[in-house]
Write a protein that holds these residues in place. Structure first.
Motif, PDB file in Angstrom:
ATOM      1  N   ARG A   6      81.215 -19.011  -2.918  1.00 49.34           N
ATOM      2  CA  ARG A   6      82.561 -18.962  -2.348  1.00 49.34           C
ATOM      3  C   ARG A   6      83.561 -18.274  -3.285  1.00 49.34           C
ATOM      4  N   ILE A   7      83.136 -17.954  -4.499  1.00 44.56           N
ATOM      5  CA  ILE A   7      84.018 -17.351  -5.492  1.00 44.56           C
ATOM      6  C   ILE A   7      83.745 -15.849  -5.545  1.00 44.56           C
ATOM      7  N   GLY A  16      91.476  -8.678  -9.842  1.00 44.71           N
ATOM      8  CA  GLY A  16      90.141  -9.087 -10.262  1.00 44.71           C
ATOM      9  C   GLY A  16      90.014 -10.551 -10.628  1.00 44.71           C
ATOM     10  N   LYS A  17      91.082 -11.337 -10.435  1.00 47.26           N
ATOM     11  CA  LYS A  17      90.994 -12.783 -10.694  1.00 47.26           C
ATOM     12  C   LYS A  17      89.966 -13.404  -9.764  1.00 47.26           C
ATOM     13  N   ALA A  18      89.376 -14.502 -10.205  1.00 43.80           N
ATOM     14  CA  ALA A  18      88.445 -15.241  -9.361  1.00 43.80           C
ATOM     15  C   ALA A  18      89.211 -15.812  -8.173  1.00 43.80           C
ATOM     16  N   CYS A  19      88.736 -15.516  -6.966  1.00 42.84           N
ATOM     17  CA  CYS A  19      89.390 -15.928  -5.724  1.00 42.84           C
ATOM     18  C   CYS A  19      88.396 -16.635  -4.817  1.00 42.84           C
ATOM     19  N   ILE A  20      88.927 -17.223  -3.795  1.00 39.05           N
ATOM     20  CA  ILE A  20      88.113 -17.888  -2.790  1.00 39.05           C
ATOM     21  C   ILE A  20      87.782 -16.915  -1.665  1.00 39.05           C
ATOM     22  N   ARG A  21      86.503 -16.643  -1.487  1.00 37.18           N
ATOM     23  CA  ARG A  21      85.971 -15.837  -0.376  1.00 37.18           C
ATOM     24  C   ARG A  21      86.758 -14.567  -0.088  1.00 37.18           C
ATOM     25  N   LEU A  59      86.851 -25.941  -8.396  1.00 37.14           N
ATOM     26  CA  LEU A  59      86.866 -26.864  -9.542  1.00 37.14           C
ATOM     27  C   LEU A  59      85.574 -26.751 -10.335  1.00 37.14           C
ATOM     28  N   GLN A  60      84.448 -26.636  -9.650  1.00 35.26           N
ATOM     29  CA  GLN A  60      83.163 -26.470 -10.346  1.00 35.26           C
ATOM     30  C   GLN A  60      83.148 -25.166 -11.138  1.00 35.26           C
ATOM     31  N   TYR A  61      83.662 -24.091 -10.540  1.00 39.24           N
ATOM     32  CA  TYR A  61      83.725 -22.805 -11.228  1.00 39.24           C
ATOM     33  C   TYR A  61      84.602 -22.886 -12.472  1.00 39.24           C
ATOM     34  N   ALA A  62      85.760 -23.532 -12.327  1.00 36.36           N
ATOM     35  CA  ALA A  62      86.664 -23.666 -13.474  1.00 36.36           C
ATOM     36  C   ALA A  62      85.994 -24.451 -14.610  1.00 36.36           C
ATOM     37  N   ALA A  63      85.290 -25.519 -14.265  1.00 41.93           N
ATOM     38  CA  ALA A  63      84.578 -26.302 -15.285  1.00 41.93           C
ATOM     39  C   ALA A  63      83.479 -25.451 -15.925  1.00 41.93           C
ATOM     40  N   TRP A  64      82.785 -24.676 -15.130  1.00 46.43           N
ATOM     41  CA  TRP A  64      81.702 -23.829 -15.646  1.00 46.43           C
ATOM     42  C   TRP A  64      82.236 -22.770 -16.615  1.00 46.43           C
ATOM     43  N   THR A  65      83.421 -22.231 -16.335  1.00 44.36           N
ATOM     44  CA  THR A  65      83.957 -21.161 -17.191  1.00 44.36           C
ATOM     45  C   THR A  65      84.421 -21.660 -18.543  1.00 44.36           C
ATOM     46  N   VAL A  66      84.734 -22.935 -18.656  1.00 42.87           N
ATOM     47  CA  VAL A  66      85.140 -23.468 -19.953  1.00 42.87           C
ATOM     48  C   VAL A  66      83.968 -24.158 -20.598  1.00 42.87           C
TER      49      VAL A  66
END
Length: 66
Positions: A6-7, A16-21, A59-66
């Motif tokens: 979905r990202i 180029g920021k991470a966006c939703i779909r 939220l999962q993506y944000a946690a994964w990136t840090v």
């Protein structure tokens, strides 16, 4: 992108920021809204094109990136 279906990140959308779909709703916006106390239902009321899975994956993506 590590199972984040979905990202999206497109240089033509929000620089180029991470966006939703592919929408102009960034992961960072959703994380900020949740961090400031909005529930998923409140976010979806404000952004009706979103689905609960979009918020969860942001939220999962944000946690994964840090």
């Amino acid at each position: 992108m590590m199972g984040f279906d979905r990202i999206t990140a497109d240089p033509a959308i929000l620089g180029g920021k991470a966006c939703i779909r592919g929408m102009r709703i960034s992961v960072s916006l959703l994380v900020n809204l949740v961090a400031n106390g909005m529930s998923a239902a409140e976010i979806i009321d404000e952004y009706p094109d979103l689905e609960p899975g979009d918020i969860r994956q942001a939220l999962q993506y944000a946690a994964w990136t840090v």
